[in-house]
Design an enzyme around this catalytic site. Structure first.
Site, PDB file in Angstrom:
ATOM      1  N   CYS A  15       0.846  -1.202   0.000  1.00 49.84           N
ATOM      2  CA  CYS A  15       0.000   0.000   0.000  1.00 49.84           C
ATOM      3  C   CYS A  15       0.881   1.252   0.000  1.00 49.84           C
ATOM      4  CB  CYS A  15      -0.906   0.014   1.236  1.00 49.84           C
ATOM      5  SG  CYS A  15      -2.030  -1.384   1.361  1.00 49.84           S
ATOM      6  N   ASP A  17     -28.577  -3.865   2.950  1.00 51.40           N
ATOM      7  CA  ASP A  17     -29.026  -2.949   1.903  1.00 51.40           C
ATOM      8  C   ASP A  17     -28.021  -1.820   1.657  1.00 51.40           C
ATOM      9  OD1 ASP A  17     -31.417  -4.288   1.479  1.00 51.40           O
ATOM     10  OD2 ASP A  17     -32.459  -3.167   3.035  1.00 51.40           O
ATOM     11  N   ASP A  71     -36.316  -3.038  -1.596  1.00 48.90           N
ATOM     12  CA  ASP A  71     -36.053  -4.275  -0.867  1.00 48.90           C
ATOM     13  C   ASP A  71     -37.418  -4.747  -0.351  1.00 48.90           C
ATOM     14  OD1 ASP A  71     -34.691  -6.248   0.818  1.00 48.90           O
ATOM     15  OD2 ASP A  71     -35.288  -4.922   2.462  1.00 48.90           O
TER      16      ASP A  71
END
Length: 827
Positions: free
Chosen positions: A20, A709, A506
């Site tokens: 990284c 969700d 949903d």
């Protein structure tokens, strides 16, 4: 090439390994102008040496492209002295010029600036000084500051303008009456000449106009002159130049008439005084209208209780709301406001939560229920434990969310600000050309005509209406949304929600209640239904499965006495069996019944019918004989079907994303009127489901409430979270519905469309007004019909344009939602 270098100390987020570090350093070195970049994995910081042409925003973009991010912090400032779109541009430019600033956004209506900086590189005081040096006054907004401070500032400004208007009008009225009266009433003119004389009148006009211009009108010089000298003229500069030109010419005509050409000795003191007075009147009306645009925030803030009754050391004490701490036990009597958020520990009552959720029906509260600060306790007494206090309460979070949305800038506003930023210099050029053309080609007295028309162009072209067109509508629209229980976490969601093509829901907890209920109990034999339900529920009371809880809840609703069971056994995913009151009772699907040797042929039609209705059929057997067919389903919310119908009426397609099997999903879709179904979707497949709906360039708004969700909310063009859902879902969304009622989905889209329509009306007026009237002020109609626009009427029209824009924005307060629920209060 840069001759100087700057050093940046950046906090990099997301570093996990040496790879990284290498990737980040390579990305930073790849920025043109960076001479050195080193990243420390242990501290998570990067030290960068770069030329002064390299901005923090460029470095941040490079790090983001490498897959990481640069930590930033945000400062907010109250900025006074702004009056038009060009002012906005100059404040933003001043902030962006400070080293370390990544982004700056200024809202003219709220008079607030939001500045994002690389964390640790810039202090708030440095930014405030930079803004102040650009000609405006800036003061940092503390996190704990409420909207009351802005309200006080606006009220102070309105009072100051009211005083200025009164003084200006008192000294302008005599000039106007004496000068204009002489033009229209010959007898009045003759009386003036005999009683006072021409030159004494000029002296009187000079004194009165000078008081107006350098008294109440001094504010235009204080802001307009520095802006002009810096090469960035603003609206104040235009007013200053226009009024000073009329006054200066009149001073020469009064005291040095001999230096003017013959026939050019005219005075325009009334124009100078009236220009200042009318524009001050316009600003006063503008300030009052601006105050009304923020009324939603004021109303929210008034909801909070001032005191709370807490139990400390065994005694009830009345203390200030600021002194309530997490964990305090709070008492609320009937009719009182609930002071802070908490969990009920004793008592029961009905609570009016309409100011938070937008739903008019009071909600019953009992032990373990959540209560929200600012709501009103109606009928009973409650005792609760404080869970969120101070700035952490739901009410304060709503206020903060609405303020942030009101302070944000829509994409359309960025274009307007760029136009307004160059508009004032263009107007000054247009005024100069107007003056020159009239001076060279105009009729006698050419100098007078040139002066009047040049001043009219300067005055009428002030871009106030342009700058106010978008932010005022955003303020009123987001405020109206808050009253309805619709929170726009970001202002630009207003613009994107309007363009939605598909609304995807949903299913569980969004379209449905999220809790299965027993819907059918068909007895196959000659047993009593209640007795049979009692036996089945007795077996299921040992299970924690949602279907088991639904059956037990149905038995408890009928007040049936359940028995102890023995020999309880469960076949995972198939069913359960146990001994109850001397009987063997089993419950499960058709496969489980087959394993037990229980024939189910006689119930085939019943089970098929229930399946087509989107319900899950189960079989109950007693002593290996089929006894009943039971159906369990997650019922739709009461407003689901109506909400979907309203979405269809608005021209939208509706989709459902669910993990249910295709058969059940299709049954629910038929029941609701849903157009598209994505069934058998695993929790990690919702993002792909949203992407599939977005194919063909369709804009998708996704409505959800659960942790799983959150990715889909982020993937959609606009994420809408049900406020009764999880914090993670809410944080991932751009629009939050404070109640679980789906009526606010079509309401939010309708409000979005109304707000953008309002903005377009404002922009049409603002741009159309300037496009049409600048040529008129320049005198384009004079050769054809002999009409010129007086600077006084130009000032009146300019002031009226801003008031018209604000008045139109305020119409959004009367927005009528397509879905409105009304319900009686409980007895």
């Amino acid at each position: 090439m840069s001759t100087t270098e700057r050093e940046y100390d950046l906090t990099i987020e997301g570093l996990n390994c040496g790879g990284c570090v290498s990737k980040t350093e390579k990305a930073l070195h790849g920025v043109d102008g960076v001479s050195e970049a080193s990243v420390n994995l242990a501290t998570g910081r990067a030290r960068v040496h770069a030329g002064d042409s390299v901005s923090p925003g460029t470095l941040k973009e490079a790090v983001q492209k490498a897959g990481f991010d640069v930590a930033t912090e945000t400062f907010r400032f109250q900025v006074t002295g702004m009056h038009c779109g060009s002012c906005v541009s100059r404040v933003e430019e001043a902030a962006l010029a400070v080293s370390g600033v990544v982004d700056a956004s200024v809202n003219l209506a709220t008079e607030k600036a939001t500045v994002e900086v690389v964390a640790g590189t810039v202090e708030a005081g440095e930014l405030a000084r930079a803004i102040s040096e650009s000609g405006y006054s800036a003061s940092p907004i503390r996190e704990e500051t409420t909207g009351n401070d802005q309200e006080d500032a606006q009220a102070t400004e309105a009072r100051a303008l009211k005083r200025s208007v009164a003084v200006a009008a008192a000294f302008t009225l005599p000039v106007f009456i004496l000068d204009m009266g002489a033009h229209f009433i010959p007898a009045f003119h003759e009386w003036q000449m005999q009683a006072i004389g021409q030159q004494p009148l000029y002296y009187l006009f000079f004194v009165l106009a000078t008081i107006v211009l350098f008294g109440p009108g001094l504010r235009f010089f204080r802001q307009g002159l520095p802006a002009l000298l810096r090469g960035g003229p603003d609206m104040n500069s235009l007013v200053m130049l226009g009024a000073t030109a009329a006054w200066g010419y009149s001073v020469v005509a009064t005291f040095l008439p001999s230096i003017l050409p013959e026939g050019q000795v005219q005075v325009y003191y009334e124009a100078a005084a009236v220009i200042v007075t009318l524009i001050l009147v316009g600003r006063y009306m503008e300030a009052r209208a601006k105050g009304r645009t923020g009324e939603a925030i004021k109303r929210l803030l008034t909801l909070q209780a001032r005191t709370a009754r807490v139990i400390r050391d065994g005694d009830a004490q009345e203390i200030a709301i600021e002194d309530v701490v997490q964990g305090d036990t709070v008492q609320v009597r009937p009719g009182e406001k609930i002071p802070v958020d908490g969990t009920v520990t004793g008592g029961g009552s009905w609570v009016d939560e309409s100011m938070i959720t937008g739903e008019p029906v009071p909600v019953e509260k009992a032990e373990d229920d959540e209560v929200v600060g600012g709501t009103i306790n109606q009928s009973g007494s409650l005792t609760f434990t404080a869970t969120r206090v101070g700035n952490d309460t739901t009410l304060q979070q709503i206020v903060r969310m609405v303020e942030e949305a009101q302070g944000s800038k829509l994409p359309i506003q960025a274009l307007v600000d760029r136009v307004a930023g160059v508009f004032v210099p263009v107007v000054m050029v247009a005024a100069a050309l107007t003056f020159g053309i009239w001076l060279l080609f105009g009729p006698d007295p050419a100098l007078s005509f040139a002066l009047i028309n040049g001043v009219a162009v300067l005055i009428i072209a002030c871009p106030c209406a342009m700058g106010l067109a978008t932010p005022t509508s955003i303020m009123v629209g987001t405020g109206k949304g808050a009253e309805m229980g619709i929170l726009f976490r970001r202002g630009d969601a207003l613009q994107r929600l309007r363009n939605t093509d598909v609304v995807a829901f949903d299913k569980t907890g969004t379209l449905t209640r999220g809790q299965p209920e027993m819907t059918d109990f068909e007895v196959m034999g000659d047993q009593q239904e209640d007795e049979l339900l009692r036996l089945v529920a007795s077996v299921e009371q040992a299970s924690e499965h949602p279907i088991a809880r639904a059956i037990v809840a149905a038995a408890e609703a009928r007040e049936l006495n359940l028995s102890e069971v023995s020999g309880f056994d469960t076949a995972t995913g198939k069913g359960v069996i146990a001994q109850v009151d001397g009987h063997e009772v089993a419950l499960g699907g058709a496969g489980y019944m087959k394993e037990l040797g229980v024939p189910t042929d006689q119930a085939g039609n019943t089970a098929e019918k229930l399946g087509h209705q989107g319900r899950t059929p189960l079989y109950a057997a007693v002593d290996r004989q089929l006894a009943a067919v039971i159906a369990v389903a997650d019922p739709l919310k009461e407003t689901t079907v109506d909400a979907i119908r309203h979405l269809h009426d608005a021209g939208l397609r509706v989709a459902m994303i669910t993990g249910d099997n295709q058969h059940t999903a299709n049954a629910i879709a038929r029941q609701c009127g849903i157009d598209e179904v994505q069934a058998e979707v695993l929790p990690d497949g919702k993002v792909d489901a949203v992407k599939a709906l977005q194919e063909g360039g369709r804009a998708v708004a996704f409505v959800g409430d659960g942790i799983n969700d959150a990715p889909a909310l982020a993937q959609s063009d606009v994420g809408i979270a049900i406020g009764t859902g999880t914090d993670i879902a809410i944080e991932s969304a751009e629009v939050v519905l404070m109640s679980g009622d789906l009526q606010n989905v079509p309401n939010a889209i309708g409000l979005s469309r109304a707000t953008i329509r309002n903005i377009k009306q404002n922009l049409f007026w603002a741009f159309g007004y300037n496009t049409l009237l600048i040529p008129v002020a320049a005198g384009i109609l004079y050769p054809f019909i002999g009409v010129l626009l007086s600077p006084m009427f130009a000032a009146l029209a300019m002031a009226a344009s801003s008031v018209c824009v604000l008045t139109n924005a305020l119409r959004l307060r009367r927005y009528q939602a397509p879905m409105q629920t009304e319900g009686p209060s409980p007895a």
